[in-house]
Design a protein around this motif. Structure first.
Motif, PDB file in Angstrom:
ATOM      1  N   TYR A 143       1.085  -0.893  -0.324  1.00 20.16           N
ATOM      2  CA  TYR A 143       0.252  -0.051  -0.234  1.00 20.16           C
ATOM      3  C   TYR A 143       0.925   1.288  -0.306  1.00 20.16           C
ATOM      4  O   TYR A 143       1.968   1.146  -0.067  1.00 20.16           O
ATOM      5  N   SER A 144       0.210   2.350   0.064  1.00 18.89           N
ATOM      6  CA  SER A 144       1.173   3.562   0.827  1.00 18.89           C
ATOM      7  C   SER A 144       1.297   3.500   1.669  1.00 18.89           C
ATOM      8  O   SER A 144       1.130   2.706   2.428  1.00 18.89           O
ATOM      9  N   GLN A 145       1.941   4.764   1.395  1.00 19.42           N
ATOM     10  CA  GLN A 145       3.373   4.961   2.738  1.00 19.42           C
ATOM     11  C   GLN A 145       3.732   3.514   3.376  1.00 19.42           C
ATOM     12  O   GLN A 145       3.926   3.857   4.841  1.00 19.42           O
ATOM     13  N   GLY A 146       4.466   3.035   3.109  1.00 23.08           N
ATOM     14  CA  GLY A 146       5.341   2.129   3.162  1.00 23.08           C
ATOM     15  C   GLY A 146       4.711   1.120   3.907  1.00 23.08           C
ATOM     16  O   GLY A 146       5.535   0.324   4.813  1.00 23.08           O
ATOM     17  N   VAL A 147       3.208   0.675   3.924  1.00 21.50           N
ATOM     18  CA  VAL A 147       2.552  -0.168   4.847  1.00 21.50           C
ATOM     19  C   VAL A 147       2.155  -1.823   3.391  1.00 21.50           C
ATOM     20  O   VAL A 147       2.121  -0.616   2.705  1.00 21.50           O
ATOM     21  N   ALA A 148       3.025  -2.653   4.030  1.00 18.40           N
ATOM     22  CA  ALA A 148       2.343  -3.948   3.575  1.00 18.40           C
ATOM     23  C   ALA A 148       1.158  -4.672   4.756  1.00 18.40           C
ATOM     24  O   ALA A 148       1.386  -4.496   5.739  1.00 18.40           O
ATOM     25  N   ARG A 149       0.752  -5.091   4.200  1.00 18.41           N
ATOM     26  CA  ARG A 149      -0.212  -5.785   4.880  1.00 18.41           C
ATOM     27  C   ARG A 149      -0.556  -7.182   4.970  1.00 18.41           C
ATOM     28  O   ARG A 149      -0.485  -8.153   3.561  1.00 18.41           O
ATOM     29  N   LEU A 150      -0.629  -8.528   5.442  1.00 17.45           N
ATOM     30  CA  LEU A 150      -0.179 -10.274   5.396  1.00 17.45           C
ATOM     31  C   LEU A 150      -1.853  -9.975   6.085  1.00 17.45           C
ATOM     32  O   LEU A 150      -2.268 -10.388   6.897  1.00 17.45           O
ATOM     33  N   TYR A 151      -1.991 -10.899   5.528  1.00 18.41           N
ATOM     34  CA  TYR A 151      -3.766 -11.694   4.653  1.00 18.41           C
ATOM     35  C   TYR A 151      -3.892 -13.043   5.552  1.00 18.41           C
ATOM     36  O   TYR A 151      -2.561 -13.390   4.989  1.00 18.41           O
ATOM     37  N   ASN A 152      -4.485 -14.051   6.900  1.00 15.09           N
ATOM     38  CA  ASN A 152      -4.173 -15.129   6.442  1.00 15.09           C
ATOM     39  C   ASN A 152      -5.637 -15.495   6.193  1.00 15.09           C
ATOM     40  O   ASN A 152      -7.032 -14.404   5.642  1.00 15.09           O
ATOM     41  N   GLU A 153      -6.594 -16.614   6.847  1.00 22.72           N
ATOM     42  CA  GLU A 153      -7.599 -16.892   6.659  1.00 22.72           C
ATOM     43  C   GLU A 153      -8.997 -16.120   7.674  1.00 22.72           C
ATOM     44  O   GLU A 153      -9.858 -15.990   6.928  1.00 22.72           O
ATOM     45  N   HIS A 154      -8.556 -15.506   8.443  1.00 21.85           N
ATOM     46  CA  HIS A 154      -8.816 -14.911   9.244  1.00 21.85           C
ATOM     47  C   HIS A 154      -9.326 -12.858   9.186  1.00 21.85           C
ATOM     48  O   HIS A 154      -9.969 -12.945   9.795  1.00 21.85           O
ATOM     49  N   GLY A 155      -8.448 -12.604   8.143  1.00 16.48           N
ATOM     50  CA  GLY A 155      -8.356 -11.534   7.672  1.00 16.48           C
ATOM     51  C   GLY A 155      -6.654 -11.355   7.794  1.00 16.48           C
ATOM     52  O   GLY A 155      -6.461 -11.799   7.643  1.00 16.48           O
TER      53      GLY A 155
END
Length: 714
Positions: A143-155
């Protein structure tokens, strides 16, 4: 249903024949009972089953928790052991080949051979780039602003943040334990997906990083940037090993082909193959007439597939550098390509939301699917037998998967009533036993054993007591490892609707675990399918230690549950004198009135509920879930963050509000333990307003109102 001949047993081997009971794994229902000679194979076992011939290929056989190969012989598996009962195996249907298409916000699970959508889900906001782990259990989005997000089966399960501009490239390691991100400011970072910690920054390109990848052995990383360079890095030290020069345009793709070679693709329409050891270009692949936007490397590193700005895909043999196939059919830029694990098929997605499923033998398009109104950023193909595929909405429960038996117990051999008359007494089949679960992992509700209870309840799966109930007798030393790893087991449901607290009321040894379970978030007023609370069970079996622990924690001595009798009346009927004495003591005391509050008007619907005051020493289950993800000790962390005096508040759905002495703020956490809102205020009272949303939480801010009853002022 086909009429199949029962497998014949040679006359000389009749006495040594093996009788095999075959059951469906999820339901436990008997599919067939067959007799086979010891030299028979698993394939012969499958052929003997009463299913259509074409369905046999869709089945896999499980014996003693292991998936069997078709060529394995029954005798070598131990099914012919004369001291054991007849063998019992389970069969499950293999899920169809599954494709995942992602636009960066919406992802669709598609079965390309059947040309139908399986499921879909959405992430919080549109991403610049996305990728899936090799087993489809994780999604990583930049994403923007240096953010990465990790999602699994619960979100959402992890957020990686660094001051580096937009994240433009993301990739997993082959094992899924690590990932790499590339950013707008020319840097890349290697992260642990388990802890969320940045392990190594890689600095730097003179322009944005557009591509990044980790080697299979995790020793090196490759990045490609807008500076027309690719760089090979030591993943351990962050040192730049080689700068790969030769492209005359933005390097859009960079991947490893084994551990000795890397492959890069560029806006200059070329693909280059490089030596990791020397950093020299071994081969240049020419054939595209427009910028190359996507690339996938076959699992065996024999060939690659590239996707181009002009809508064409090409298949290249890495041994010769020749183009073996051109895949035509897209009307827009191909943003992503993927190759199936067996190398027989490919998947491609373009900027108009069109996805095509290709045969790599003929080059023909087998199916087309549209993700309407969306550009496709990433596609993936999976042929795994077990799918834990980002199950925000899609989860396939497999009782034989790693961790499932440890958490819920291994289903066992039962008769048609869900009871093994040779192994079970009036025990796990009726109360506290392992229960059947559906494909979503939810407890199956149905008729109880021999109608022992006319009310429908959790169906027994065989196999005895659940792991958490087995651990009760040994107390906290046995319970802590289980609850640290699986905090939600504090309120696990077993046969008879029994929770672990109910089972504490079923034995003199078990009762000593009551206080510890309460401290780990067990619900003291839970009802089983008989309508009884844990205190009712203590009263019925004259267990004063457990009864006192429940009453100390605030259990209501006058709660009649659904049996229309108070715990005292139950104790009197059972002549439970010790519990009667304990109850009489607490009935004389005035009961504290617990305060309640309501959160409303926030943009996070899961926290807009009513909360009830909880003891400061009790650890929220959601808090423990977060600690389990981070591999922290929940008990030590709660002691560190809670002052052990200020009460916290819990909702029925598991959301909670607590005061964090570490930062001097009140926190509103969602049911999964993830923080949503914070407010700076003293521990004396939950503030009504002044709340701030944590990053990524959209919508209006909450307001907090106390309901009838005392406030929480100390």
């Amino acid at each position: 249903m086909s009429s199949k001949r029962k497998a014949e047993v040679p006359l000389e081997d009749a006495a040594a024949s093996i009788t095999v009971c075959v059951r469906w794994a999820f339901s436990g229902d008997v599919l067939s009972v067959v007799s086979l000679w010891p030299g028979a194979s698993v394939a012969e076992l499958l052929e003997s089953l009463p299913v259509e011939h074409h369905e046999v290929k869709q089945l896999r056989v499980i014996f003693r928790g292991r998936s069997l190969e078709a060529t394995e012989l029954l005798a070598t598996l131990g099914m012919d052991d004369p001291v054991k009962e007849d063998a019992c195996v389970f069969v499950v249907r293999r899920p169809p080949r599954l494709a995942i298409l992602s636009s960066g916000k919406d992802s669709v699970f598609w079965e390309p051979e059947a040309n139908r959508k399986a499921k879909s889900f959405s992430v919080r906001e549109e991403a610049h780039c996305v990728t899936f782990s090799e087993d489809a259990s994780l999604l990583l989005a930049g994403y923007s602003q240096g953010v990465a997000r990790l999602y699994n089966e619960h979100g959402l399960c992890k957020t990686f943040s660094a001051r580096c501009g937009s994240v433009l490239a993301v990739a997993f390691s082959s094992c899924g334990s690590f990932c790499i991100t590339g950013s707008e400011n020319g840097t890349a970072r290697v992260w642990s997906t388990e802890s969320g910690v940045c392990l190594r920054p890689l600095c730097r390109h003179s322009g944005p990083v557009q591509a990044a990848s980790l080697s299979p052995d995790l020793r090196t990383a490759i990045t490609g940037g807008c500076d027309e360079l690719a760089r090979l890095w030591c993943a351990k030290t962050g040192a730049c090993l080689h700068t790969l020069r030769g492209h005359s345009g933005v390097v859009t793709c960079a991947s490893f082909a084994g551990v000795e070679r890397v492959v890069t693709a560029s806006f200059d329409s070329s693909v280059k193959v490089w030596s990791c050891e020397s950093g020299t270009c071994d081969m240049t692949l020419l054939g595209h007439n427009a910028p190359i936007l996507s690339m996938a490397v076959c699992f065996g590193a024999d060939f690659i597939v590239t996707g181009c700005f002009d809508g064409l895909c090409k298949v290249w043999a890495l041994a010769t550098g020749s183009c073996s196939l051109t895949l035509e059919g897209h009307g827009d830029a191909v943003r992503s390509v993927a190759i199936s694990p067996n190398g027989k098929h490919a998947l491609s997605g373009d900027a108009r939301g069109c996805c095509k499923f290709w045969s790599l033998r003929s080059g023909s398009c087998k199916q087309t699917h549209f993700l309407r109104g969306e550009r496709i950023l990433d596609v993936a193909l999976f042929e795994s037998y077990r799918l834990y595929a980002l199950s925000v909405v899609f989860y396939r429960h497999d009782p034989y998967a790693p961790g499932m038996a440890e958490k819920y117990g291994m289903p066992g051999k039962t008769d048609n009533e869900g009871f093994d008359p040779y192994a079970d007494t009036v025990g796990p089949g009726i109360y506290g036993g392992i229960v059947k679960r559906d494909e979503a992992g939810s407890v199956v509700i149905g008729r109880q054993y021999q109608n022992h209870n006319p009310r429908p309840g959790p169906v027994y799966a065989g196999g005895g007591y659940t792991p958490i109930n087995e651990a009760l007798r040994k107390g906290p030393p046995a319970l802590k490892p289980l609850l640290d790893k699986y905090p939600d087991l504090a309120n696990d449901i077993s046969t008879g609707g029994a929770t672990p607290l109910h089972m504490c009321g079923m034995g003199r040894d078990n009762q000593h675990a009551t206080e510890y379970l309460i401290r780990r978030g067990a619900k003291i007023e839970a009802l089983d399918t008989y309508g009884m609370t844990p205190l009712h069970r203590m009263a019925s079996n004259n267990l004063p230690v457990g009864a006192k622990a429940l009453l100390e924690a605030g259990a209501d001595p006058e709660n009649t549950g659904q049996v229309r009798a108070s715990p005292m009346e139950i104790a009197q009927d059972s002549r439970a004198k010790e519990v009667m004495s304990v109850l009489a003591e607490y009935l004389r005391k005035p009961r504290p009135v617990l305060s309640q509050l309501r959160v409303s008007s926030s943009g996070s619907q899961s926290v807009n509920v009513v909360y009830t005051q909880r003891d400061a020493k009790v650890i929220p289950v959601g808090f423990s879930l977060t600690c389990a993800e981070q591999r922290w000790d929940a008990e030590k962390m709660w002691l560190q963050l809670s002052d052990q005096k200020t009460p916290w508040y819990e909702a029925d759905n598991g959301a909670y509000i607590y005061w964090n002495r570490g930062d001097g703020q009140w926190w509103i956490d969602a049911p999964d333990g993830k923080g949503v809102y914070i407010a700076k205020a003293s521990a004396e009272k939950v503030p009504s307003d002044g709340w701030r949303a944590l990053p990524g939480v959209a919508g209006p801010l909450p307001s907090v109102d106390f309901l009838a009853g005392p406030s929480n002022e100390l």
